[in-house]
Motif scaffolding. Structure first.
Motif, PDB file in Angstrom:
ATOM      1  N   ILE A 176       0.824  -1.201   0.000  1.00 42.88           N
ATOM      2  CA  ILE A 176       0.000   0.000   0.000  1.00 42.88           C
ATOM      3  C   ILE A 176       0.862   1.257   0.000  1.00 42.88           C
ATOM      4  CG2 ILE A 176      -0.237  -0.034   2.524  1.00 42.88           C
ATOM      5  CD1 ILE A 176      -2.803   1.221  -0.064  1.00 42.88           C
ATOM      6  N   PHE A 177       1.982   1.239   0.753  1.00 40.16           N
ATOM      7  CA  PHE A 177       2.900   2.381   0.753  1.00 40.16           C
ATOM      8  C   PHE A 177       3.587   2.509  -0.603  1.00 40.16           C
ATOM      9  CE2 PHE A 177       2.756   1.829   5.426  1.00 40.16           C
ATOM     10  CZ  PHE A 177       2.448   3.125   5.771  1.00 40.16           C
ATOM     11  N   ARG A 178       3.924   1.374  -1.200  1.00 41.80           N
ATOM     12  CA  ARG A 178       4.553   1.404  -2.516  1.00 41.80           C
ATOM     13  C   ARG A 178       3.593   1.981  -3.562  1.00 41.80           C
ATOM     14  NH1 ARG A 178       6.002  -4.190  -4.894  1.00 41.80           N
ATOM     15  NH2 ARG A 178       6.080  -4.562  -2.634  1.00 41.80           N
ATOM     16  N   ALA A 179       2.323   1.624  -3.450  1.00 44.36           N
ATOM     17  CA  ALA A 179       1.326   2.129  -4.400  1.00 44.36           C
ATOM     18  C   ALA A 179       1.174   3.647  -4.276  1.00 44.36           C
ATOM     19  CB  ALA A 179      -0.016   1.439  -4.158  1.00 44.36           C
ATOM     20  N   ILE A 180       1.086   4.138  -3.041  1.00 43.52           N
ATOM     21  CA  ILE A 180       0.968   5.587  -2.819  1.00 43.52           C
ATOM     22  C   ILE A 180       2.212   6.300  -3.332  1.00 43.52           C
ATOM     23  CG2 ILE A 180       0.817   7.374  -1.049  1.00 43.52           C
ATOM     24  CD1 ILE A 180      -0.840   5.388   0.614  1.00 43.52           C
ATOM     25  N   ASP A 181       3.369   5.704  -3.078  1.00 41.66           N
ATOM     26  CA  ASP A 181       4.630   6.300  -3.508  1.00 41.66           C
ATOM     27  C   ASP A 181       4.698   6.392  -5.027  1.00 41.66           C
ATOM     28  OD1 ASP A 181       6.888   7.393  -2.158  1.00 41.66           O
ATOM     29  OD2 ASP A 181       8.140   5.806  -3.004  1.00 41.66           O
ATOM     30  N   GLN A 182       4.313   5.319  -5.712  1.00 41.75           N
ATOM     31  CA  GLN A 182       4.345   5.320  -7.171  1.00 41.75           C
ATOM     32  C   GLN A 182       3.299   6.267  -7.764  1.00 41.75           C
ATOM     33  OE1 GLN A 182       4.126   1.316  -8.631  1.00 41.75           O
ATOM     34  NE2 GLN A 182       6.063   0.698  -7.694  1.00 41.75           N
ATOM     35  N   ALA A 183       2.143   6.356  -7.110  1.00 41.56           N
ATOM     36  CA  ALA A 183       1.110   7.285  -7.577  1.00 41.56           C
ATOM     37  C   ALA A 183       1.605   8.727  -7.505  1.00 41.56           C
ATOM     38  CB  ALA A 183      -0.158   7.118  -6.751  1.00 41.56           C
ATOM     39  N   LEU A 184       2.298   9.068  -6.423  1.00 41.46           N
ATOM     40  CA  LEU A 184       2.835  10.423  -6.284  1.00 41.46           C
ATOM     41  C   LEU A 184       4.002  10.663  -7.234  1.00 41.46           C
ATOM     42  CD1 LEU A 184       2.667  10.812  -2.410  1.00 41.46           C
ATOM     43  CD2 LEU A 184       1.461  12.193  -4.089  1.00 41.46           C
ATOM     44  N   GLU A 185       4.737   9.601  -7.535  1.00 41.69           N
ATOM     45  CA  GLU A 185       5.847   9.749  -8.469  1.00 41.69           C
ATOM     46  C   GLU A 185       5.337  10.042  -9.879  1.00 41.69           C
ATOM     47  OE1 GLU A 185       9.911   7.348  -9.793  1.00 41.69           O
ATOM     48  OE2 GLU A 185       8.314   6.295  -8.724  1.00 41.69           O
ATOM     49  N   GLU A 186       4.234   9.400 -10.274  1.00 42.28           N
ATOM     50  CA  GLU A 186       3.718   9.553 -11.633  1.00 42.28           C
ATOM     51  C   GLU A 186       2.737  10.720 -11.766  1.00 42.28           C
ATOM     52  OE1 GLU A 186       2.096   5.881 -12.982  1.00 42.28           O
ATOM     53  OE2 GLU A 186       3.928   4.739 -12.600  1.00 42.28           O
ATOM     54  N   LYS A 187       1.927  10.949 -10.737  1.00 40.61           N
ATOM     55  CA  LYS A 187       0.888  11.990 -10.813  1.00 40.61           C
ATOM     56  C   LYS A 187       1.088  13.073  -9.751  1.00 40.61           C
ATOM     57  CE  LYS A 187      -1.323   9.486 -13.905  1.00 40.61           C
ATOM     58  NZ  LYS A 187      -1.467   9.889 -15.307  1.00 40.61           N
ATOM     59  N   GLY A 188       2.321  13.219  -9.301  1.00 37.54           N
ATOM     60  CA  GLY A 188       2.590  14.134  -8.199  1.00 37.54           C
ATOM     61  C   GLY A 188       2.242  15.578  -8.487  1.00 37.54           C
ATOM     62  N   LEU A 189       2.505  16.036  -9.707  1.00 41.72           N
ATOM     63  CA  LEU A 189       2.250  17.433 -10.046  1.00 41.72           C
ATOM     64  C   LEU A 189       0.779  17.779  -9.869  1.00 41.72           C
ATOM     65  CD1 LEU A 189       3.203  20.144 -11.137  1.00 41.72           C
ATOM     66  CD2 LEU A 189       2.865  19.248 -13.458  1.00 41.72           C
ATOM     67  N   LYS A 190      -0.106  16.952 -10.400  1.00 39.08           N
ATOM     68  CA  LYS A 190      -1.540  17.211 -10.331  1.00 39.08           C
ATOM     69  C   LYS A 190      -2.037  17.185  -8.881  1.00 39.08           C
ATOM     70  CE  LYS A 190      -3.844  15.276 -13.569  1.00 39.08           C
ATOM     71  NZ  LYS A 190      -4.533  14.245 -14.408  1.00 39.08           N
ATOM     72  N   ILE A 191      -1.562  16.197  -8.119  1.00 44.44           N
ATOM     73  CA  ILE A 191      -2.024  16.050  -6.732  1.00 44.44           C
ATOM     74  C   ILE A 191      -1.538  17.212  -5.869  1.00 44.44           C
ATOM     75  CG2 ILE A 191      -1.837  14.621  -4.658  1.00 44.44           C
ATOM     76  CD1 ILE A 191      -1.646  12.193  -6.545  1.00 44.44           C
ATOM     77  N   ILE A 192      -0.273  17.581  -6.013  1.00 43.39           N
ATOM     78  CA  ILE A 192       0.289  18.632  -5.151  1.00 43.39           C
ATOM     79  C   ILE A 192      -0.279  19.999  -5.517  1.00 43.39           C
ATOM     80  CG2 ILE A 192       2.422  19.769  -4.430  1.00 43.39           C
ATOM     81  CD1 ILE A 192       3.829  17.122  -4.781  1.00 43.39           C
ATOM     82  N   ILE A 193      -0.592  20.212  -6.781  1.00 42.07           N
ATOM     83  CA  ILE A 193      -1.240  21.478  -7.159  1.00 42.07           C
ATOM     84  C   ILE A 193      -2.563  21.634  -6.412  1.00 42.07           C
ATOM     85  CG2 ILE A 193      -2.505  22.604  -9.041  1.00 42.07           C
ATOM     86  CD1 ILE A 193      -0.242  21.824 -10.905  1.00 42.07           C
TER      87      ILE A 193
END
Length: 318
Positions: A176-193
């Motif tokens: 689950i931590f790996r999934a969240i980490d990879q999601a932020l790595e690939e879609k981090g810009l959109k989420i952090i905005i």
């Protein structure tokens, strides 16, 4: 022929086997040297790792000490708030030098978890008084944005240096931590905005949380531009304050406050929902890969049971 052989050294017992023995001894000596060298390198690597961990621990303890002091001071003596008020009065009298000093102080405040609201409101007030409303709003916005951005990037790098290794360990142990980490790595810009647009998300805390994740420094830095709407709003509110003493303590328009909170909550919910969606997709990919690997090892046995376990796990994680 035998005599000739003896005369030429063939068949003589003298020196028989000396060549192979010497070669074997040299080979053993070389192996021992290689082993000693490898052990020395391993020892140096362990020492370097130990020194690195000690440095990280010292830096973390110093940072935590400052943060604890800021939190306690904000609820008791208020030394930091008084210092900020004095600093803002100095900027009002020295706006040119104050512009550059303000950015430096904002960087430090961001790293040390000093609440930036008073500084942001104060920038609107002092620069508007010094340069007029229009130019003052522009100068105040630039000074706040540059200082906050540099401070955010520094906090991000500090967090990545201290805690990223620990976070990687979690991602290796827990899917689950790996999934969240990879999601932020690939879609981090959109989420952090989306998180930056929400004023209810703690600004200082988000800087350190992002540093722990796999989000790239490039995406993190680009997302900082999402702070501009909130920065302009609070600088404008500071420009409309009656005095420095009322900044941070006066009650502004209730309608504006309520609308800001509502918009912040909505954007925060959207960001969390988007993160969950991407994390679920990444979790499915990870579990599919693990299932395929297990099937190759076990010869495809237990496929149905593993698929059911995966579906249950995804459902629980979601």
């Amino acid at each position: 022929n035998d005599a000739d052989d003896v005369e030429m050294g063939y068949g003589s017992g003298d020196g028989d086997g000396d060549g192979p023995v010497d070669a074997e001894a040299q080979e053993q000596e070389q192996e021992q040297e290689d082993l000693d060298e490898a052990m020395a390198h391993a020892s140096e690597a362990r020492s370097a790792l130990r020194r690195s961990r000690i440095k990280k621990l010292v830096l973390a303890l110093v940072l935590i000490g400052f943060i604890v002091f800021v939190i306690i001071d904000s609820t008791t003596n208020g030394y930091i708030k008084d210092g900020i008020q004095t600093f803002l009065r100095w900027i009002e009298e020295n706006p040119i030098e104050g512009f550059f000093m303000f950015m430096g102080v904002y960087v430090l405040a961001t790293v040390l978890f000093v609440p930036g609201l008073i500084l942001t409101l104060g920038a609107g007030y002092v620069f508007s008084n010094a340069f007029g409303t229009g130019l003052g709003l522009f100068v105040g916005t630039i000074s706040v944005f540059v200082g906050a951005s540099l401070g955010s990037m520094l906090a991000f790098l500090i967090s990545r240096y201290i805690l990223r290794e620990w976070a990687v360990g979690l991602t290796e142990k827990f899917p689950i931590f790996r999934a969240i980490d990879q999601a932020l790595e690939e879609k981090g810009l959109k989420i952090i905005i989306l998180l930056r647009l929400s004023p209810v998300i703690p600004f200082n805390a988000l800087n350190y949380v992002c540093g722990v994740t796999a989000v790239s420094f490039k995406d993190y830095s680009l997302a900082l531009f999402a702070m501009l709407p909130g920065t302009i709003l609070y600088v404008f509110l500071g420009a409309s304050a009656q005095s420095l003493a009322t900044i941070g303590s006066s009650t502004d328009s209730k309608a504006l406050t309520i609308s800001t909170v509502v918009v912040g909550v909505v954007l925060g919910i959207v960001a969390v929902a988007l993160s969950s969606r991407y994390a679920k997709k990444e979790l499915n990919k990870i579990l599919d890969q693990e299932e395929e690997a297990n099937e190759r090892i076990a010869g495809g046995e237990g496929e149905g049971g593993k698929s059911q376990d995966r579906d249950n796990f995804v459902h629980d994680a979601a």
